[in-house]
Design a protein around this motif. Structure first.
Motif, mmCIF file in Angstrom:
data_model
loop_
_atom_site.group_PDB
_atom_site.id
_atom_site.type_symbol
_atom_site.label_atom_id
_atom_site.label_comp_id
_atom_site.label_asym_id
_atom_site.label_seq_id
_atom_site.Cartn_x
_atom_site.Cartn_y
_atom_site.Cartn_z
ATOM 1 N N ALA A 116 -19.417 0.470 78.794
ATOM 2 C CA ALA A 116 -19.715 -0.592 77.894
ATOM 3 C C ALA A 116 -18.756 -0.548 76.579
ATOM 4 O O ALA A 116 -18.216 -1.536 76.218
ATOM 5 N N TYR A 117 -18.576 0.478 75.836
ATOM 6 C CA TYR A 117 -17.825 0.709 74.747
ATOM 7 C C TYR A 117 -16.529 0.303 74.930
ATOM 8 O O TYR A 117 -15.719 -0.259 74.115
ATOM 9 N N ALA A 118 -15.936 0.865 76.120
ATOM 10 C CA ALA A 118 -14.439 0.467 76.560
ATOM 11 C C ALA A 118 -14.172 -0.848 76.719
ATOM 12 O O ALA A 118 -13.139 -1.465 76.290
ATOM 13 N N VAL A 119 -15.115 -1.872 77.048
ATOM 14 C CA VAL A 119 -14.928 -3.015 77.223
ATOM 15 C C VAL A 119 -15.298 -3.819 75.928
ATOM 16 O O VAL A 119 -14.708 -5.229 75.799
ATOM 17 N N PHE A 120 -16.114 -3.327 75.234
ATOM 18 C CA PHE A 120 -16.348 -4.145 73.906
ATOM 19 C C PHE A 120 -15.202 -4.173 72.861
ATOM 20 O O PHE A 120 -14.947 -5.264 72.328
ATOM 21 N N GLU A 121 -14.266 -3.208 73.015
ATOM 22 C CA GLU A 121 -12.964 -3.139 72.253
ATOM 23 C C GLU A 121 -12.140 -4.415 72.527
ATOM 24 O O GLU A 121 -12.006 -5.246 71.510
ATOM 25 N N PRO A 122 -11.718 -4.621 73.707
ATOM 26 C CA PRO A 122 -11.022 -5.787 73.743
ATOM 27 C C PRO A 122 -11.827 -7.143 73.763
ATOM 28 O O PRO A 122 -11.115 -7.894 73.269
ATOM 29 N N ALA A 123 -13.087 -7.173 74.069
ATOM 30 C CA ALA A 123 -13.668 -8.258 73.726
ATOM 31 C C ALA A 123 -13.579 -8.738 72.260
ATOM 32 O O ALA A 123 -13.279 -9.858 71.825
ATOM 33 N N LEU A 124 -13.871 -7.731 71.473
ATOM 34 C CA LEU A 124 -13.881 -7.964 69.784
ATOM 35 C C LEU A 124 -12.365 -8.292 69.375
ATOM 36 O O LEU A 124 -12.208 -9.175 68.452
ATOM 37 N N ILE A 125 -11.532 -7.749 70.109
ATOM 38 C CA ILE A 125 -10.141 -8.159 69.863
ATOM 39 C C ILE A 125 -9.728 -9.378 70.432
ATOM 40 O O ILE A 125 -9.111 -10.381 69.491
ATOM 41 N N GLY A 126 -10.623 -9.994 71.126
ATOM 42 C CA GLY A 126 -10.180 -11.491 71.450
ATOM 43 C C GLY A 126 -10.910 -12.325 70.518
ATOM 44 O O GLY A 126 -10.180 -13.298 69.996
ATOM 45 N N ILE A 127 -11.932 -11.804 69.988
ATOM 46 C CA ILE A 127 -12.541 -12.947 68.676
ATOM 47 C C ILE A 127 -11.718 -12.593 67.595
ATOM 48 O O ILE A 127 -11.490 -13.755 66.873
ATOM 49 N N PHE A 128 -11.459 -11.543 67.436
ATOM 50 C CA PHE A 128 -10.491 -11.219 66.197
ATOM 51 C C PHE A 128 -9.323 -12.107 66.204
ATOM 52 O O PHE A 128 -8.891 -12.914 65.375
ATOM 53 N N SER A 129 -8.589 -12.294 67.255
ATOM 54 C CA SER A 129 -7.276 -13.006 67.530
ATOM 55 C C SER A 129 -7.632 -14.466 67.342
ATOM 56 O O SER A 129 -6.944 -15.207 66.694
ATOM 57 N N THR A 130 -8.752 -14.899 67.872
ATOM 58 C CA THR A 130 -8.968 -16.379 67.509
ATOM 59 C C THR A 130 -9.409 -16.587 66.131
ATOM 60 O O THR A 130 -8.893 -17.711 65.682
ATOM 61 N N PHE A 131 -10.078 -15.819 65.458
ATOM 62 C CA PHE A 131 -10.313 -16.183 64.080
ATOM 63 C C PHE A 131 -9.017 -15.999 63.263
ATOM 64 O O PHE A 131 -8.681 -17.004 62.488
ATOM 65 N N ALA A 132 -8.295 -14.976 63.704
ATOM 66 C CA ALA A 132 -7.023 -14.961 62.991
ATOM 67 C C ALA A 132 -6.167 -16.307 63.132
ATOM 68 O O ALA A 132 -5.250 -16.609 62.283
ATOM 69 N N THR A 133 -5.774 -16.525 64.704
ATOM 70 C CA THR A 133 -5.159 -17.691 64.817
ATOM 71 C C THR A 133 -5.399 -18.899 64.017
ATOM 72 O O THR A 133 -4.590 -19.691 63.384
ATOM 73 N N GLY A 134 -6.679 -19.125 64.077
ATOM 74 C CA GLY A 134 -7.293 -20.526 63.350
ATOM 75 C C GLY A 134 -7.185 -20.365 61.733
ATOM 76 O O GLY A 134 -6.574 -21.263 61.322
#
Length: 498
Positions: A116-134
């Protein structure tokens, strides 16, 4: 101490005579609280979940669903913290369940939590990248590919774990402090102009387009609060700090979620709030009252803090995954792991190798989504978050029943009708109900990715990981009982069950 399944307890040193341990006394009560709250990522939970809850879940009853979730999780935490007073384990659920329901259930749960924790990190990297790009595009005009930000976050997370929990704590204090401040400024400014109580009426938590979906998102917003237990070895006086930190995290985050989501709805107006959340820019639910009651500067600041908030959350999950890997490795679940991910840094006392392994796991998942041209928010974030949430909710439910079993067999002086029986029973049943909510609302929660193979495979992947743990534990029990004896049992005297 009761020993389950007729196997001798673990020795206090590893086979080669060297104990690889995390740095002791590295973090205090507030540090543990900040690490746990960071996994909840208040600004990400608010701006990411609340608009969806208002538009497609329980409408203006979203704050009430947070109230319901807070009560349920507080009840769960009563049993969880009762066990934490007797067991300090970097593996948290892994250790707790091993002592309560046996080593086989412990290993299955440990693998599920690690997964669970191993897949949570890339999930958060996804939303971080979206916020940052926008944000960069809106406020600087720069159009930067999302994968650039993904690489930056991978590097930051890996570096933070390498240098130990105290370094990560200092960074998270700053990041969390700023994001909480700007959300609180909006909420307090709205409250000073008056409010109504409809959004926090518990009855409204069960109304709306899909009350089940709204309640699921409320519970989703707390994922990671239980990570307090895994910092026991690194904290000062863990038998006191961990129980306190857990309850402070649950109740503190809960009160904050209820208040901020409530005031966001009041700041828009109840009818207008649903319209804002359902618009092409659902963040208007927060941006509108922030601009009106605080100022446009706060909206600009909030956009940047959405980036730092998701960074803090991803960093906390990276630390969690690394410590679960370290706990499994140190006990030699596989012999080759003992001198790799089961080692700590000689100077920093950090699970540095486990941290690097977690970085590689995250990178592989991110590249896989990038190669298939999947969106970092709608696919990487949503699909992996649902996958991880299902796994961790199952583990939380099992942990509640482990508390019941543990106190039935151990520590008669600590048994209590509510703390060690009623609370864990109610908490466990409630967690199972949330799992049902997740399964029944998965396709709606996934939105544009409702037909994704990853989503359809989610229950099967969770079941496969659990079955692997059960099967391997039984293999060790028959073929390598000395390694089986170490499952869920840390190798240091001060972290043993007592």
């Amino acid at each position: 101490m009761a020993v389950d399944e007729g196997v001798a307890p673990a020795a206090n040193v590893s086979e080669d005579g060297a104990v690889h341990r995390l740095k002791p006394n590295a973090i205090g009560l507030l540090g543990v609280v900040f690490m746990a709250v960071a996994t909840a990522a208040p600004i990400t939970a608010m701006t990411g979940n609340v608009p969806f809850m208002v538009s497609s879940g329980n409408g203006i009853g979203a704050p009430a669903s947070y109230l319901v979730a807070m009560v349920v999780l507080a009840i769960f935490s009563v049993g969880f913290t009762s066990m934490a007073k007797h067991i300090t384990s970097t593996g948290a659920f892994y250790g707790f369940i091993s002592y309560g329901l046996g080593r086989t259930a412990g290993l299955a749960s440990g693998l599920l939590a690690t997964f669970a924790y191993a897949v949570f990190e890339p999930a958060l990297i996804g939303i971080f990248s979206t916020f940052a790009t926008g944000t960069f595009k809106d406020q600087t005009g720069l159009d930067i590919p999302w994968w650039v930000f993904a690489l930056v976050m991978l590097a930051v997370n890996a570096t933070g774990t390498w240098f130990g929990v105290s370094v990560a704590e200092k960074l998270l204090v700053v990041l969390l402090g700023t994001e909480v401040t700007v959300l609180a400024a909006m909420a307090i400014s709205v409250a000073l102009h008056g409010f109504t109580f409809g959004p926090v009426n518990p009855v409204n938590a069960f109304k709306g387009t899909s009350a089940g979906l709204g309640l699921f998102f409320a519970f989703w917003s707390w994922v990671g609060f239980e990570s307090t237990a895994m910092y026991g070895e690194e904290s000062r006086d863990p038998k006191k700090i961990i129980p306190k930190a857990t309850m402070i995290s649950v109740l503190g985050v809960g009160v904050f979620y209820v208040f901020v989501s409530w005031m966001a709805i009041i700041g828009n107006g109840e009818t207008e709030a649903v319209a804002a959340a359902s618009s092409a820019n659902p963040l208007a639910l927060f941006f509108n009252p922030t601009e009106h009651y605080v100022g446009h500067w706060a909206v600009d600041l909030m956009q940047w803090l959405m980036i730092t908030g998701s960074l803090a959350c991803g960093m906390a999950f990276h630390n969690c995954a690394s410590r679960y890997m370290y706990a499994l490795g140190r006990e030699g679940v596989l012999p080759s792991l003992k001198n790799t991910i089961g080692r700590t840094h000689a100077k920093h006392g950090s699970p540095h190798i486990a941290g690097l392994v977690q970085t590689v796991v995250s990178a592989v998942l991110i590249v896989a989504f990038w190669l298939t041209s999947k969106d970092p928010a709608n696919a990487l974030y949503v699909l992996l978050a649902i996958l991880g949430t299902m796994a961790i909710l199952v583990v939380q439910a099992v942990c509640s029943f482990a508390v019941l079993a543990y106190f039935r067999k151990n520590h008669p002086e600590s048994r209590h009708w509510f703390r060690t029986f009623t609370a864990p029973l109610v908490g466990g049943l409630a967690m199972l109900a949330v799992v049902v909510l997740l399964v029944s609302n998965m396709s709606v929660a996934a939105g544009a990715e409702s037909d994704s193979l990853v989503l359809k495979a989610t229950p099967w992947l969770v079941g496969l990981v659990a079955a692997t743990g059960i099967g391997y534990a039984q293999y060790l029990k028959r073929r390598a009982p000395e390694r089986y004896a170490l499952l869920g049992r840390t190798v240091l005297e001060e972290t043993k069950e007592r």
